[in-house]
Design an enzyme around this catalytic site. Sequence first.
Site, PDB file in Angstrom:
ATOM      1  N   SER A  11       0.833  -1.201   0.000  1.00 44.17           N
ATOM      2  CA  SER A  11       0.000   0.000   0.000  1.00 44.17           C
ATOM      3  C   SER A  11       0.874   1.261   0.000  1.00 44.17           C
ATOM      4  O   SER A  11       0.464   2.311  -0.488  1.00 44.17           O
ATOM      5  CB  SER A  11      -0.882   0.010   1.249  1.00 44.17           C
ATOM      6  OG  SER A  11      -0.053  -0.052   2.405  1.00 44.17           O
ATOM      7  N   TYR A  42      -4.191   0.329   3.982  1.00 43.17           N
ATOM      8  CA  TYR A  42      -5.005  -0.881   3.883  1.00 43.17           C
ATOM      9  C   TYR A  42      -5.514  -1.330   5.259  1.00 43.17           C
ATOM     10  O   TYR A  42      -6.566  -1.947   5.363  1.00 43.17           O
ATOM     11  CB  TYR A  42      -4.182  -2.028   3.285  1.00 43.17           C
ATOM     12  CG  TYR A  42      -4.040  -1.986   1.785  1.00 43.17           C
ATOM     13  CD1 TYR A  42      -4.592  -0.963   1.019  1.00 43.17           C
ATOM     14  CD2 TYR A  42      -3.339  -2.987   1.129  1.00 43.17           C
ATOM     15  CE1 TYR A  42      -4.442  -0.942  -0.356  1.00 43.17           C
ATOM     16  CE2 TYR A  42      -3.191  -2.986  -0.252  1.00 43.17           C
ATOM     17  CZ  TYR A  42      -3.740  -1.958  -0.995  1.00 43.17           C
ATOM     18  OH  TYR A  42      -3.595  -1.948  -2.364  1.00 43.17           O
ATOM     19  N   GLY A  43      -4.724  -1.048   6.288  1.00 49.54           N
ATOM     20  CA  GLY A  43      -4.994  -1.644   7.595  1.00 49.54           C
ATOM     21  C   GLY A  43      -6.303  -1.240   8.232  1.00 49.54           C
ATOM     22  O   GLY A  43      -6.806  -1.931   9.114  1.00 49.54           O
ATOM     23  N   CYS A  74       3.145  -7.078   1.693  1.00 47.85           N
ATOM     24  CA  CYS A  74       2.161  -6.457   2.572  1.00 47.85           C
ATOM     25  C   CYS A  74       1.407  -7.574   3.283  1.00 47.85           C
ATOM     26  O   CYS A  74       0.803  -8.426   2.619  1.00 47.85           O
ATOM     27  CB  CYS A  74       1.203  -5.619   1.730  1.00 47.85           C
ATOM     28  SG  CYS A  74      -0.202  -4.969   2.651  1.00 47.85           S
ATOM     29  N   ASN A  75       1.463  -7.586   4.595  1.00 49.08           N
ATOM     30  CA  ASN A  75       0.771  -8.634   5.351  1.00 49.08           C
ATOM     31  C   ASN A  75      -0.736  -8.519   5.201  1.00 49.08           C
ATOM     32  O   ASN A  75      -1.447  -9.524   5.118  1.00 49.08           O
ATOM     33  CB  ASN A  75       1.112  -8.542   6.839  1.00 49.08           C
ATOM     34  CG  ASN A  75       2.538  -8.958   7.140  1.00 49.08           C
ATOM     35  OD1 ASN A  75       2.795 -10.081   7.534  1.00 49.08           O
ATOM     36  ND2 ASN A  75       3.475  -8.046   6.930  1.00 49.08           N
ATOM     37  N   THR A  76      -1.248  -7.289   5.202  1.00 50.84           N
ATOM     38  CA  THR A  76      -2.694  -7.091   5.145  1.00 50.84           C
ATOM     39  C   THR A  76      -3.246  -7.672   3.842  1.00 50.84           C
ATOM     40  O   THR A  76      -4.190  -8.468   3.847  1.00 50.84           O
ATOM     41  CB  THR A  76      -3.031  -5.591   5.250  1.00 50.84           C
ATOM     42  OG1 THR A  76      -2.336  -5.033   6.358  1.00 50.84           O
ATOM     43  CG2 THR A  76      -4.521  -5.384   5.434  1.00 50.84           C
ATOM     44  N   CYS A 188       3.626  -6.376   9.922  1.00 55.77           N
ATOM     45  CA  CYS A 188       3.309  -5.373   8.904  1.00 55.77           C
ATOM     46  C   CYS A 188       4.653  -4.970   8.327  1.00 55.77           C
ATOM     47  O   CYS A 188       5.598  -4.710   9.085  1.00 55.77           O
ATOM     48  CB  CYS A 188       2.617  -4.164   9.523  1.00 55.77           C
ATOM     49  SG  CYS A 188       2.486  -2.745   8.407  1.00 55.77           S
ATOM     50  N   THR A 189       4.742  -4.929   7.003  1.00 54.50           N
ATOM     51  CA  THR A 189       6.048  -4.684   6.396  1.00 54.50           C
ATOM     52  C   THR A 189       6.579  -3.278   6.664  1.00 54.50           C
ATOM     53  O   THR A 189       7.773  -3.028   6.505  1.00 54.50           O
ATOM     54  CB  THR A 189       5.992  -4.943   4.881  1.00 54.50           C
ATOM     55  OG1 THR A 189       4.894  -4.191   4.324  1.00 54.50           O
ATOM     56  CG2 THR A 189       5.805  -6.425   4.591  1.00 54.50           C
TER      57      THR A 189
HETATM   58  N1  DGL Z   1       2.465  -2.599   4.860  1.00 55.10           N
HETATM   59  C1  DGL Z   1       1.180  -3.163   5.033  1.00 55.10           C
HETATM   60  C2  DGL Z   1       1.218  -4.485   5.777  1.00 55.10           C
HETATM   61  O1  DGL Z   1       2.208  -5.184   5.741  1.00 55.10           O
HETATM   62  C3  DGL Z   1      -0.010  -2.331   5.436  1.00 55.10           C
HETATM   63  C4  DGL Z   1       0.043  -0.902   5.763  1.00 55.10           C
HETATM   64  C5  DGL Z   1      -1.306  -0.234   5.584  1.00 55.10           C
HETATM   65  O2  DGL Z   1      -1.590   0.176   4.473  1.00 55.10           O
HETATM   66  O3  DGL Z   1      -2.085  -0.169   6.554  1.00 55.10           O
HETATM   67  O4  DGL Z   1       0.261  -4.892   6.372  1.00 55.10           O
END
Ligand code: DGL
Length: 264
Positions: A11, A42-43, A74-76, A188-189
């Site tokens: 994101s 995204y979160g 991105c984990n989300t 979260c990355t």
């Molecule tokens: N970097 C994203 C992750 O690993 C999410 C950050 C976001 O957009 O909230 O979840």
Amino acid sequence: MSDAPILFFDSGVGGLSIVAPARALLPTARFVYAADAAGFPYGTKSEAEIAARVPALLGRLAERYRPRLIVIACNTASTIALPAVRAALDLPIVGTVPAVKRAAELSVTRTIGVLGTDATVRQAYVADLAARFAADCTVLRHGSAALVELAEAKLRGAAADPAAYRAVLAGLFDQPGGDSIDVVVNACTHFPLVADELAAAAPRAVRFVDGGAGIARRIAALTEGQDWPDRAASGTAVFTRLGAAERALAPALAAYGFDAIEGL
Ligand code: DGL
């Protein structure tokens, strides 16, 4: 074929924490970095919004850049949309999964913290990882949109505010049982980008772990034997919205090897 890039997707700037270990293993590979600035963050979005947005966007990016492999850094997005992306695209897709297994291997107190976005920490995917790999551990979770913003601000050159980091970590360590946490998963990355600030703000010495090194090894394994350019060339960063806030990231992106910035 040697020119076909690896496309990293997030994101925002979080995926750079995956780019760094991948670059160490693949020094001349062509990388494209894609950030969904128009959809950030995204979160705080619903599962339905992310599931509707990510596969379509990756389809457009794949058409434009013809990558040999896509990394959902991105984990989300990974915990929500990975199966849909794999079903929609006919190329290898590497996802980013919270490093709960690694944390369970390291924890002495058997109490683990999982720090992610709100959307990630509520996923059944995370509960499944805890049940499979950390069944004998207490797994405490905390979602933080503020920490994502702090990481973005750092890469735009903002000075760190230690109180803001302490406030984020209080959400994890002040939970019942939180004083036993000895390992925290950066799920979260964005969060490895502020590793120093997190370590300084932690109430005591705890270990932070993330999946970056493992994902880099997976990328290298999936591309083993493939041709790459003879020497490293500058990479391209692409944003779904390109304004002043994105252009302010240019020095940070250049430090990770992305000298060209464009809009999608
Ligand atoms: N970097 C994203 C992750 O690993 C999410 C950050 C976001 O957009 O909230 O979840």
